[in-house]
Design an enzyme around this catalytic site. Structure first.
Site, PDB file in Angstrom:
ATOM      1  N   HIS A  63      -3.750   5.926   3.424  1.00  0.00           N
ATOM      2  CA  HIS A  63      -4.489   4.590   3.083  1.00  0.00           C
ATOM      3  C   HIS A  63      -3.777   3.529   3.470  1.00  0.00           C
ATOM      4  O   HIS A  63      -4.538   2.469   4.321  1.00  0.00           O
ATOM      5  CB  HIS A  63      -4.475   4.682   1.544  1.00  0.00           C
ATOM      6  N   ASP A  79       0.868  -1.344  -0.048  1.00  0.00           N
ATOM      7  CA  ASP A  79       0.020  -0.041   0.014  1.00  0.00           C
ATOM      8  C   ASP A  79       0.760   1.358   0.164  1.00  0.00           C
ATOM      9  O   ASP A  79       1.840   1.293  -0.748  1.00  0.00           O
ATOM     10  CB  ASP A  79      -1.021  -0.030   1.282  1.00  0.00           C
ATOM     11  N   SER A 125     -11.482  -1.109  -0.629  1.00  0.00           N
ATOM     12  CA  SER A 125     -10.155  -1.014  -0.018  1.00  0.00           C
ATOM     13  C   SER A 125     -10.288  -1.082   1.596  1.00  0.00           C
ATOM     14  O   SER A 125      -9.490  -1.854   2.635  1.00  0.00           O
ATOM     15  CB  SER A 125      -9.437   0.278   0.044  1.00  0.00           C
TER      16      SER A 125
END
Length: 439
Positions: A198, A138, A378
């Site tokens: 994220h 990520d 996600s």
């Protein structure tokens, strides 16, 4: 989250009350024991609107309704069968295992009846993910009291210094430097946006500390997170992502030291459009062959996931997103390539309908730690990755071989919950407790 950078882009038991009345007829579970020599009869269960969700050590099976049932009628029908030794309501004992993390009550996606993943009841097994490493491929890591103790090694696999924003190319520092962008910076018409952090959000859902009287709880709070940074400014390249998969799963990447902490679970909450590239497929296949289960997000474009990658690659567990009511989230991709659905949330009309996890408060570069509600496939994928960590912990605790990627997928799908998510939501909704029981 949407876009390439976000979608690709101790047990205290209270006494059982005597003479307790029957449980609610909706959602009641039953323990059914078939007579010796008779396997769990799917026809007997299906005829009564039931399905197996687990095994009981006395040779019985735990079954759950597939529709609203009257408890008395269902029990009578089962007991009337000659091949059933006994059938009874699966009564409850209350374990003092509710986390003391103050924001846990806002994590509806773990425990609510409509669409929670039953993570709270999976914890009753005592499993925490200890000894299991999960690679989060990520944006990298940020410092957070809920995650610092569970970070293990990691690598910055971004080969472009400008995209990495750290003044160099690949190195052993997986720190998330921020993925903010100015308007038009990542292509004509692309909007300005702040850094997403994220990877920190995804990691928190998987393995934020539990029972530390702070913040939130992760699905597998004792699992270790191996952060692999592949997404930076304007997303991440296929090449960097492919090398990230290879390195995370214990493969060799030229010019990069071998990973001393190979992961048996890889989470990729990222995606792009188009067919699965042969090179990406080769990396995933090799990771599977090394024993790593690869969990990926289905994508956030409300299109068939057959047109999204890596969701359409072979050997991955593709996860769609459900809202707080258990429906397919409005943004979630769908279709035959989806294996299972997990809570991804919807932050409109209320932010509290999203998935709550760890974050950072910086708008560009890292600042103070924080928490936030996000929505997206996600956010759904790390619920599954965390459950896989619990499943593998069960094998480690028993001293037996870990599940293969194919076995992981089969058990998750076999124990999924039917729900209101229709239209390409895979086999159903993630059931953490039943999946762990089946491991």
């Amino acid at each position: 989250m949407t876009g390439i950078g976000a979608a690709m882009t101790l047990l205290a038991v209270t006494p059982v009350m005597a003479n307790a009345g029957p449980a609610s007829p909706t959602g009641t579970e039953f323990i059914v024991k078939f007579r010796d020599g008779v396997a769990a009869r799917s026809d007997a269960l299906a005829a009564n609107g039931l399905r197996v969700v687990g095994e009981v050590s006395v040779g019985a099976v735990l079954v759950s309704p597939t529709k609203a049932l009257d408890t008395t009628t269902a029990l009578a029908a089962l007991r009337a069968r000659g091949d059933v030794e006994y059938a009874e309501v699966n009564g409850t004992m209350h374990a003092d295992l509710t986390p003391n993390d103050p924001m846990y009550p806002q994590q509806w996606h773990y425990y609510e009846a409509a669409a929670g993943a039953r993570v709270d009841t999976a914890w009753d097994s005592g499993l925490t993910g200890a000894g299991v490493r999960v690679a989060v491929i990520d944006t990298g890591r940020t410092a957070h009291t809920e995650l610092n103790a569970n970070y293990l090694g990691g690598y910055d696999m971004i080969s472009n210094a400008a995209a990495a924003r750290d003044g160099n190319a690949r190195d052993n520092n997986a720190q998330d430097q921020g993925d903010w962008q100015a308007a038009g910076e990542c292509g004509a018409g692309t909007p300005a946006r702040n850094s997403s952090w994220h990877g920190t959000h995804v990691a928190g859902t998987i393995a934020a500390l539990r029972g530390n009287a702070a913040g939130v709880a992760g699905v597998a709070p004792a699992a270790k997170i191996v952060p692999v940074r592949v997404l930076g400014r304007c997303g991440g390249s296929f090449a960097d992502i492919i090398d990230g998969i290879t390195w995370a799963s214990g493969g060799v990447v030229a010019g990069v030291p071998n990973n001393p902490n190979p992961a048996r679970v890889l989470n990729m909450s990222l995606g792009g459009s188009g067919a699965c590239p042969a090179s990406l497929q080769a990396a995933i296949t090799a990771a599977n062959n090394r024993g790593s289960a690869v969990v990926v997000s289905a994508g956030n474009s409300n299109v068939n996931a057959s047109n999204a990658t890596p969701a359409n690659c072979n050997g991955v567990i593709t996860v769609a997103a459900s809202d707080r009511q258990g429906n397919r989230a409005v943004y979630s991709n769908f279709g035959a390539t989806v294996e299972i659905t997990a809570p991804g949330g919807e932050t409109s009309p209320a932010a509290s309908g999203g998935v709550l996890s760890t974050l950072n408060a910086g708008t560009t570069v890292p600042a103070a730690q924080s928490y936030a509600f996000y929505q997206g496939t996600s956010m759904a994928a790390p619920h599954v990755a965390g459950v896989v960590a619990l499943m593998q912990h069960k094998k480690l605790a028993a001293g037996v071989a870990l599940l293969t990627p194919a076995q992981v997928t089969a058990r998750l799908r076999a124990r999924a919950m039917p729900g209101s998510c229709v239209g390409g939501c895979g086999i159903g909704l993630l059931d953490a407790r039943a999946s762990v029981a089946a491991a």
